[in-house]
Scaffold this motif. Structure first.
Motif, mmCIF file in Angstrom:
data_model
loop_
_atom_site.group_PDB
_atom_site.id
_atom_site.type_symbol
_atom_site.label_atom_id
_atom_site.label_comp_id
_atom_site.label_asym_id
_atom_site.label_seq_id
_atom_site.Cartn_x
_atom_site.Cartn_y
_atom_site.Cartn_z
ATOM 1 N N LEU A 17 6.165 21.257 -55.516
ATOM 2 C CA LEU A 17 6.784 20.965 -54.225
ATOM 3 C C LEU A 17 8.102 20.228 -54.404
ATOM 4 C CD1 LEU A 17 6.496 20.941 -51.085
ATOM 5 C CD2 LEU A 17 5.402 18.707 -51.347
ATOM 6 N N MET A 18 8.122 19.260 -55.273
ATOM 7 C CA MET A 18 9.334 18.454 -55.449
ATOM 8 C C MET A 18 10.457 19.222 -56.135
ATOM 9 S SD MET A 18 7.998 14.615 -56.461
ATOM 10 C CE MET A 18 7.013 15.141 -57.859
ATOM 11 N N ASN A 19 10.094 20.036 -57.128
ATOM 12 C CA ASN A 19 11.124 20.565 -58.021
ATOM 13 C C ASN A 19 11.326 22.076 -57.962
ATOM 14 O OD1 ASN A 19 11.619 17.955 -59.238
ATOM 15 N ND2 ASN A 19 9.606 18.173 -60.186
ATOM 16 N N ARG A 20 10.422 22.827 -57.327
ATOM 17 C CA ARG A 20 10.568 24.276 -57.288
ATOM 18 C C ARG A 20 10.732 24.815 -55.870
ATOM 19 N NH1 ARG A 20 9.806 26.240 -62.511
ATOM 20 N NH2 ARG A 20 11.048 27.926 -61.640
ATOM 21 N N VAL A 21 10.458 23.991 -54.871
ATOM 22 C CA VAL A 21 10.694 24.401 -53.487
ATOM 23 C C VAL A 21 12.114 23.977 -53.115
ATOM 24 C CG1 VAL A 21 9.970 24.136 -51.085
ATOM 25 C CG2 VAL A 21 8.261 24.206 -52.907
ATOM 26 N N GLN A 22 12.889 24.928 -52.587
ATOM 27 C CA GLN A 22 14.317 24.688 -52.360
ATOM 28 C C GLN A 22 14.693 24.945 -50.900
ATOM 29 O OE1 GLN A 22 15.915 27.547 -55.115
ATOM 30 N NE2 GLN A 22 15.690 26.197 -56.883
ATOM 31 N N LEU A 23 15.785 24.335 -50.499
ATOM 32 C CA LEU A 23 16.369 24.541 -49.179
ATOM 33 C C LEU A 23 17.879 24.680 -49.343
ATOM 34 C CD1 LEU A 23 14.247 21.854 -48.974
ATOM 35 C CD2 LEU A 23 14.393 22.522 -46.574
ATOM 36 N N VAL A 24 18.498 25.378 -48.407
ATOM 37 C CA VAL A 24 19.955 25.436 -48.350
ATOM 38 C C VAL A 24 20.415 24.367 -47.369
ATOM 39 C CG1 VAL A 24 21.974 26.835 -47.808
ATOM 40 C CG2 VAL A 24 19.950 27.900 -48.850
ATOM 41 N N ALA A 25 21.120 23.389 -47.842
ATOM 42 C CA ALA A 25 21.604 22.287 -47.007
ATOM 43 C C ALA A 25 23.029 22.580 -46.560
ATOM 44 C CB ALA A 25 21.545 20.972 -47.772
ATOM 45 N N ILE A 26 23.212 22.773 -45.258
ATOM 46 C CA ILE A 26 24.536 23.028 -44.678
ATOM 47 C C ILE A 26 24.987 21.760 -43.975
ATOM 48 C CG2 ILE A 26 25.816 24.405 -42.993
ATOM 49 C CD1 ILE A 26 23.768 26.629 -43.440
ATOM 50 N N SER A 27 26.185 21.314 -44.261
ATOM 51 C CA SER A 27 26.654 20.063 -43.659
ATOM 52 C C SER A 27 28.104 20.206 -43.211
ATOM 53 C CB SER A 27 26.518 18.903 -44.653
ATOM 54 O OG SER A 27 27.292 19.147 -45.811
ATOM 55 N N GLU B 133 9.505 30.055 -57.621
ATOM 56 C CA GLU B 133 10.314 29.302 -56.655
ATOM 57 C C GLU B 133 9.954 29.726 -55.232
ATOM 58 O OE1 GLU B 133 12.279 28.154 -60.172
ATOM 59 O OE2 GLU B 133 12.009 30.211 -59.509
ATOM 60 N N TYR B 134 10.214 28.817 -54.299
ATOM 61 C CA TYR B 134 10.022 29.144 -52.892
ATOM 62 C C TYR B 134 11.202 28.546 -52.133
ATOM 63 C CZ TYR B 134 7.948 29.541 -48.260
ATOM 64 O OH TYR B 134 7.702 29.863 -46.950
ATOM 65 N N VAL B 135 11.884 29.366 -51.334
ATOM 66 C CA VAL B 135 13.075 28.916 -50.621
ATOM 67 C C VAL B 135 12.764 28.842 -49.128
ATOM 68 C CG1 VAL B 135 15.490 29.359 -50.110
ATOM 69 C CG2 VAL B 135 14.558 29.974 -52.346
ATOM 70 N N LEU B 136 12.919 27.671 -48.548
ATOM 71 C CA LEU B 136 12.751 27.468 -47.117
ATOM 72 C C LEU B 136 14.052 27.805 -46.389
ATOM 73 C CD1 LEU B 136 10.880 24.059 -47.249
ATOM 74 C CD2 LEU B 136 9.888 26.221 -46.498
ATOM 75 N N ASN B 137 13.978 27.864 -45.081
ATOM 76 C CA ASN B 137 15.188 28.121 -44.293
ATOM 77 C C ASN B 137 16.197 26.980 -44.452
ATOM 78 O OD1 ASN B 137 14.164 30.508 -43.413
ATOM 79 N ND2 ASN B 137 13.478 29.732 -41.433
ATOM 80 N N ALA B 138 17.390 27.223 -43.961
ATOM 81 C CA ALA B 138 18.473 26.253 -44.133
ATOM 82 C C ALA B 138 18.262 25.001 -43.272
ATOM 83 C CB ALA B 138 19.808 26.895 -43.779
ATOM 84 N N MET B 139 18.758 23.895 -43.772
ATOM 85 C CA MET B 139 18.867 22.638 -43.019
ATOM 86 C C MET B 139 20.323 22.469 -42.599
ATOM 87 S SD MET B 139 15.953 20.720 -43.116
ATOM 88 C CE MET B 139 16.666 19.087 -42.936
ATOM 89 N N VAL B 140 20.532 22.072 -41.365
ATOM 90 C CA VAL B 140 21.890 21.843 -40.860
ATOM 91 C C VAL B 140 22.015 20.362 -40.523
ATOM 92 C CG1 VAL B 140 23.595 22.463 -39.109
ATOM 93 C CG2 VAL B 140 21.989 24.196 -39.948
ATOM 94 N N MET B 141 22.966 19.662 -41.179
ATOM 95 C CA MET B 141 23.032 18.201 -41.083
ATOM 96 C C MET B 141 24.471 17.719 -40.981
ATOM 97 S SD MET B 141 20.310 17.294 -44.117
ATOM 98 C CE MET B 141 21.347 18.141 -45.305
ATOM 99 N N ARG B 142 24.623 16.486 -40.510
ATOM 100 C CA ARG B 142 25.926 15.823 -40.495
ATOM 101 C C ARG B 142 25.790 14.461 -41.157
ATOM 102 N NH1 ARG B 142 29.412 12.503 -36.789
ATOM 103 N NH2 ARG B 142 27.567 12.030 -35.547
ATOM 104 N N PRO B 143 26.480 14.235 -42.269
ATOM 105 C CA PRO B 143 26.475 12.892 -42.859
ATOM 106 C C PRO B 143 27.196 11.923 -41.920
ATOM 107 C CG PRO B 143 27.260 14.550 -44.428
ATOM 108 C CD PRO B 143 27.244 15.194 -43.086
ATOM 109 N N VAL B 144 26.531 10.862 -41.507
ATOM 110 C CA VAL B 144 27.153 9.925 -40.566
ATOM 111 C C VAL B 144 27.556 8.623 -41.242
ATOM 112 C CG1 VAL B 144 26.078 10.863 -38.506
ATOM 113 C CG2 VAL B 144 24.846 9.170 -39.855
#
Length: 587
Positions: A204-214, A82-93
């Motif tokens: 890339l599609m299934n083993r690379v992960q991100l933390v999604a903060i919303s 697995e490979y974990v990228l940094n967090a994504m910070v988002m707002r559902p609009v």
């Protein structure tokens, strides 16, 4: 109210469309950031690939060159997947639409990588799946950048476009960065087999992960963006490693010795301590490195040596620190009494995977030369090794190997050094099979469009034209394209080379290039040849490659073609590669 979840890349893109929040910049990643991301992804992906038979060919004779300073044991391969990228910070609009407050650079780069994989894919079903990450069910592109630059959508996201090379001028600086990212990924992935690209796409599609903060509150999300990017003190990885190293000690006396050695090493190498530790990690583990390398090194030392044997490694640590200082002193001296310009030539190489092997050889030399009976032989071996090493490193540059490929080559070289075998031998890790030698010749013949390769090669060629000590200014020189890529309007260049595609290829041909001082290069700009000549003649007193250029009264395609052949022949002779070994059959 904040929420967070771990998502794979496929799950992240499935959230819908992504537009930049007002705090976001345009696409800022340069090629270096894209290389680092791709290198990390490939490193983790490769660790989970099935093992291949990479056994080395036998060397005729083991080397009798004193202590190896390397344990003759190949570390076990990693099983990380697995490979974990940094967090994504988002707002559902709204439904299937998110505003991105942090992570747009990574999201855009992943989009470019996905598009290249899609357009190189020979499996129609997989290509359609990858396209589904780029385009939603309504046919709209999922990722949108700020501003009006069309490069991402027209040259990358549109199906079939990411696989095409382009010569025209990009519409903006941001467009150039998007195009550079696409070119990098296309160049690296096109060297792989279709089977490996397909496996990497799945990874890339299934083993690379991100933390999604919303969250719904844009002010809160803006605050997260600011504090994440502008606050706090980065973790001192070197200080953490020191603590982990002391923890390995089995008693207070051992811990005190480690602390004293650490002070001595820090005094010797100063701010280079982290780089030295990275080199030692590679010597120990012989694995491609990521940001977590010092943590892995501490774990390795605990398992490999433990409290009872860590003292031996600590002694080598101090010896290597002295060798590191000696190595760096020689790297800045083109008239070294032992090596001449050989080690200095390595400064011209734009990558650094050669350093751990150079460090081993330097440490061995310092040990052997301290013995009066071995000093003369040690000096001859030292000079031979580095005279060959800078040539092999330039050859590796010209093969276009990736960071991971270079790491594998030098891991094998260090393993051979541990077995007292010569990695410079025809069958060694730094030998080149017929396919690799053919790639080198092709690189020299084709347009040199990769900036780092072009700069390193032209500085290296210039330095090899000096029979005695090369001027230090070569290491700071820039590349001059005599025929410029973007001539001035109404210039003679446009009349002589009206076709943009032809002009691009000739502009980047080896015969159109030389090195020159930055100041002079900026002064000439994209002027016609007649306007450049006074500056070229003045600079020809400092750089030998310019002497032949400045001797001409005009600059034509025939002159460039003839000079390309002359320089190709010169480089090939200077590389002094051994007769090519037979490439291994692919299983």
């Amino acid at each position: 109210m904040l929420s967070a979840q771990i998502l794979t890349v496929a799950q992240l893109f499935a959230l819908g469309r992504f537009t930049p929040a007002s705090v976001q910049r345009d696409y800022q990643w340069e090629e270096r950031q894209c290389e680092e991301l791709f290198g990390d992804l490939e490193r983790v992906f490769a660790a989970g690939e099935p093992a291949r038979d990479d056994a080395d060919g036998a060397s005729p004779e083991p080397l009798d060159d004193g202590p190896t300073l390397v344990d003759n044991e190949t570390p076990p391969p990693s099983s990380q997947r697995e490979y974990v990228l940094n967090a994504m910070v988002m707002r559902p609009v709204e439904h299937a639409h998110c505003e991105v407050f942090d992570g747009l650079q990574r999201l855009t780069t992943l989009t470019v990588l996905t598009c290249v994989l899609r357009d190189l894919c020979s499996d129609a079903k997989l290509a359609a799946t990858l396209d589904g990450l780029v385009t939603d069910s309504d046919g709209k592109f999922r990722v949108v950048l700020p501003g009006k630059d069309p490069t991402l959508r027209e040259e990358v996201q549109k199906r079939g476009e990411a696989g095409r090379a382009r010569r025209s001028q990009p519409s903006s600086d941001m467009g150039a960065r998007v195009r550079d990212a696409c070119t990098l990924f296309r160049r690296e992935l096109s060297r792989w087999t279709a089977e490996r690209r397909h496996a990497f796409a799945d990874f890339l599609m299934n083993r690379v992960q991100l933390v999604a903060i919303s969250a719904q509150d844009p002010l809160l999300l803006s605050q997260i963006f600011v504090t994440t990017n502008a606050r706090g003190l980065p973790l001192d990885k070197v200080g953490l490693f020191k603590g982990q190293l002391i923890d390995i000690a089995q008693d207070e006396a051992s811990a005190q010795r480690i602390a004293q050695t650490w002070i001595a090493v820090q005094t010797l190498v100063g701010d280079d301590l982290e780089d030295l530790l990275a080199a030692l990690d590679f010597i120990e583990r012989r694995e491609p490195q990521g940001a977590e390398r010092l943590t892995k090194l501490a774990d390795h030392l605990t398992r490999r040596y433990g409290g009872s044997e860590i003292g031996g490694w600590v002694s080598r640590f101090e010896l290597y620190a002295g060798a590191w200082r000696d190595l760096h002193r020689r790297l800045f001296d083109p008239a070294d009494p032992d090596l001449g310009a050989s080690m200095w030539m390595l400064r011209l190489i734009k990558w650094r995977e050669w350093k751990p092997l150079a460090l081993i050889w330097t440490a061995q030399y310092l040990q052997q030369s301290a013995n009066a009976g071995q000093a003369e032989r040690a000096r001859a071996l030292f000079a031979r090794r580095f005279d060959a090493l800078h040539r092999r490193c330039m050859a590796i540059t010209l093969t276009g190997n990736s960071d991971l490929d270079r790491a594998k080559i030098f891991a094998r070289a260090i393993g051979q050094a541990a077995q007292r075998r010569d990695p410079l031998d025809r069958q060694g890790a730094l030998g080149f099979d017929a396919n690799a030698q053919a790639r080198i010749q092709e690189t020299l013949r084709l347009p040199l469009i990769h900036d780092d390769t072009r700069l390193a090669l032209m500085r290296w060629i210039e330095a090899r034209h000096w029979s005695e000590r090369p001027p230090r200014a070569i290491a700071r020189a820039s590349v001059e394209h005599v025929l410029p890529l973007r001539p001035q309007a109404q210039s003679e260049w446009l009349k002589r080379f009206p076709n943009e595609e032809t002009r691009f290829n000739i502009c980047h041909a080896l015969g159109n290039l030389a090195v020159i001082e930055y100041r002079a290069n900026e002064h000439m700009g994209n002027a016609d040849f007649a306007a450049k000549l006074p500056v070229l003649r003045e600079q020809a007193q400092k750089f030998k490659l310019l002497q032949g250029v400045a001797a001409h009264q005009s600059w034509t395609a025939d002159i460039i073609a003839a000079r390309t052949k002359t320089l190709c022949d010169f480089v090939w002779r200077e590389l002094q590669l051994p007769a090519p070994r037979t490439p291994k059959a692919q299983s």
